[in-house]
Design an enzyme around this catalytic site. Structure first.
Site, mmCIF file in Angstrom:
data_model
loop_
_atom_site.group_PDB
_atom_site.id
_atom_site.type_symbol
_atom_site.label_atom_id
_atom_site.label_comp_id
_atom_site.label_asym_id
_atom_site.label_seq_id
_atom_site.Cartn_x
_atom_site.Cartn_y
_atom_site.Cartn_z
ATOM 1 N N GLY A 44 -7.760 25.664 -1.111
ATOM 2 C CA GLY A 44 -6.725 26.477 -1.324
ATOM 3 C C GLY A 44 -7.154 27.720 -0.375
ATOM 4 N N GLU A 100 -12.601 32.641 -1.635
ATOM 5 C CA GLU A 100 -11.710 31.790 -2.707
ATOM 6 C C GLU A 100 -10.337 32.166 -2.314
ATOM 7 O OE1 GLU A 100 -10.849 29.354 -3.905
ATOM 8 O OE2 GLU A 100 -11.898 29.037 -5.725
ATOM 9 N N ASP A 101 -9.529 31.586 -2.982
ATOM 10 C CA ASP A 101 -7.764 31.637 -2.870
ATOM 11 C C ASP A 101 -7.570 32.525 -4.152
ATOM 12 O OD1 ASP A 101 -8.192 29.706 -4.717
ATOM 13 O OD2 ASP A 101 -6.710 28.486 -4.004
ATOM 14 N N ASP A 104 -8.749 32.712 -11.485
ATOM 15 C CA ASP A 104 -7.836 33.007 -12.487
ATOM 16 C C ASP A 104 -8.777 33.051 -13.979
ATOM 17 O OD1 ASP A 104 -5.522 32.372 -13.916
ATOM 18 O OD2 ASP A 104 -5.909 30.157 -13.740
ATOM 19 N N LYS A 132 -6.076 37.262 -10.877
ATOM 20 C CA LYS A 132 -5.203 37.412 -12.127
ATOM 21 C C LYS A 132 -6.092 37.608 -13.283
ATOM 22 C CE LYS A 132 -2.903 33.169 -11.620
ATOM 23 N NZ LYS A 132 -2.354 32.021 -12.337
ATOM 24 N N PHE A 153 2.339 31.594 -11.901
ATOM 25 C CA PHE A 153 1.840 30.707 -11.192
ATOM 26 C C PHE A 153 2.324 30.626 -9.745
ATOM 27 C CE2 PHE A 153 0.379 26.279 -9.643
ATOM 28 C CZ PHE A 153 -0.640 26.364 -9.956
ATOM 29 N N VAL A 154 1.490 30.891 -8.766
ATOM 30 C CA VAL A 154 1.790 31.096 -7.326
ATOM 31 C C VAL A 154 1.377 29.827 -6.493
ATOM 32 C CG1 VAL A 154 1.893 33.573 -7.527
ATOM 33 C CG2 VAL A 154 -0.254 32.477 -7.130
ATOM 34 N N ASP A 160 -1.718 25.339 -3.945
ATOM 35 C CA ASP A 160 -0.961 24.275 -4.167
ATOM 36 C C ASP A 160 -0.314 24.297 -5.587
ATOM 37 O OD1 ASP A 160 -3.636 23.674 -5.244
ATOM 38 O OD2 ASP A 160 -2.887 21.511 -5.516
ATOM 39 N N ARG A 166 1.115 23.960 -0.181
ATOM 40 C CA ARG A 166 0.270 24.576 0.389
ATOM 41 C C ARG A 166 0.838 25.461 1.899
ATOM 42 N NH1 ARG A 166 -4.715 23.862 -2.020
ATOM 43 N NH2 ARG A 166 -5.257 21.652 -2.853
HETATM 44 P P1 IMP Z 1 -10.330 29.444 -12.404
HETATM 45 O O1 IMP Z 1 -11.766 28.519 -12.791
HETATM 46 O O2 IMP Z 1 -9.375 29.513 -13.665
HETATM 47 O O3 IMP Z 1 -10.688 30.720 -12.155
HETATM 48 O O4 IMP Z 1 -9.553 28.764 -11.556
HETATM 49 C C1 IMP Z 1 -9.517 29.042 -10.119
HETATM 50 C C2 IMP Z 1 -8.845 27.776 -9.504
HETATM 51 O O5 IMP Z 1 -7.335 27.602 -10.138
HETATM 52 C C3 IMP Z 1 -8.285 28.220 -7.930
HETATM 53 O O6 IMP Z 1 -9.325 28.020 -6.950
HETATM 54 C C4 IMP Z 1 -7.177 27.557 -7.698
HETATM 55 O O7 IMP Z 1 -7.164 26.454 -7.056
HETATM 56 C C5 IMP Z 1 -6.484 27.294 -9.155
HETATM 57 N N1 IMP Z 1 -5.393 28.511 -9.621
HETATM 58 C C6 IMP Z 1 -5.461 29.435 -10.455
HETATM 59 N N2 IMP Z 1 -4.422 29.938 -10.322
HETATM 60 C C7 IMP Z 1 -3.659 29.463 -9.670
HETATM 61 C C8 IMP Z 1 -2.244 29.624 -9.207
HETATM 62 O O8 IMP Z 1 -1.383 30.536 -9.600
HETATM 63 N N3 IMP Z 1 -1.696 28.886 -8.231
HETATM 64 C C9 IMP Z 1 -2.332 27.896 -7.575
HETATM 65 N N4 IMP Z 1 -3.734 27.479 -7.928
HETATM 66 C C10 IMP Z 1 -4.139 28.450 -9.091
HETATM 67 MG MG MG Z 2 -9.029 26.619 -5.108
#
Ligand code: IMP
Ligand code: MG
Length: 181
Positions: A44, A100-101, A104, A132, A153-154, A160, A166
């Site tokens: 990402g 990182e992208d 979340d 977020k 969700f983006v 993706d 992507r």
């Molecule tokens: P976390 O462990 O919940 O912080 O997840 C992070 C990962 O979830 C990111 O590296 C993304 O790959 C994916 N992710 C979280 N939110 C989104 C979103 O809105 N769109 C796309 N991928 C997301």
């Molecule tokens: Mg990711």
């Protein structure tokens, strides 16, 4: 420009490029000539990483990649993180900057920070295009964050949904119809 799968453009590619440049300038200033190892998180972060990386100053900037997965094909983290590809080189004594992208729940990056800290780097910092904060399940703060976004969700600009979208040149809100039902 986009079809019914896309609700709207949240952040344009131009805005991201400008912000990446600003962030790179801040990072170069903060590290002040110290060597940096940039660790891009596949897949990402790759598009944003390119914008950021080429704007970092100096000759002491290395690049490596890791691949992690915490998702099935859904829109929320499974809570279980898998390392799919590890770094190519050791990181002991290095200033690691994770790129990182999106942050979340924070689960993926908390896991990653723990894995990297155990390898005795000089420092570990976190840079993310998006954040977020309202979705956090574990406490985690990015050192450099491009944009805070609401709980939606983006996709696009590397992000993706089930490996699609992507390639979109902007960060867009995915229409709920795509992932509901
Ligand atoms: P976390 O462990 O919940 O912080 O997840 C992070 C990962 O979830 C990111 O590296 C993304 O790959 C994916 N992710 C979280 N939110 C989104 C979103 O809105 N769109 C796309 N991928 C997301
Ligand atoms: Mg990711």
């Amino acid at each position: 420009m986009y079809g019914k799968e896309i609700e709207k453009v949240l952040i344009s590619g131009e805005q991201i490029e400008a912000r990446a440049k600003e962030m790179a300038e801040q990072i170069s200033k903060d590290y002040n000539g110290e060597p940096i190892l940039v660790v891009g998180i596949l897949r990402g972060a790759s598009i944003f990483l390119a914008d950021l990386f080429k704007n970092l100053k100096g000759y002491n900037v290395e690049l490596d990649f890791m691949s992690l997965s915490s998702y099935g094909a859904g829109t929320s983290s499974s809570g279980e993180v898998k390392m799919i590809k590890d770094l190519t080189e050791p990181i002991d004594g290095k200033n690691v900057l994770i790129v990182e992208d999106i942050i979340d729940t924070g689960i993926t990056l908390t896991y990653l920070m723990k894995v990297l800290q155990a390898r005795n780097p000089k420092s570990v910092k976190l840079c993310s295009l998006l954040d977020k904060p309202s979705r956090r399940k574990v406490e985690l703060k990015g050192d450099y964050v491009g944009f805070e976004i609401p709980d939606c969700f983006v996709v696009g600009y590397g992000l993706d949904y089930a490996e699609k979208f992507r390639n979109l040149p902007d960060v867009c809100i995915l229409a709920k119809e795509v992932y509901e039902n």
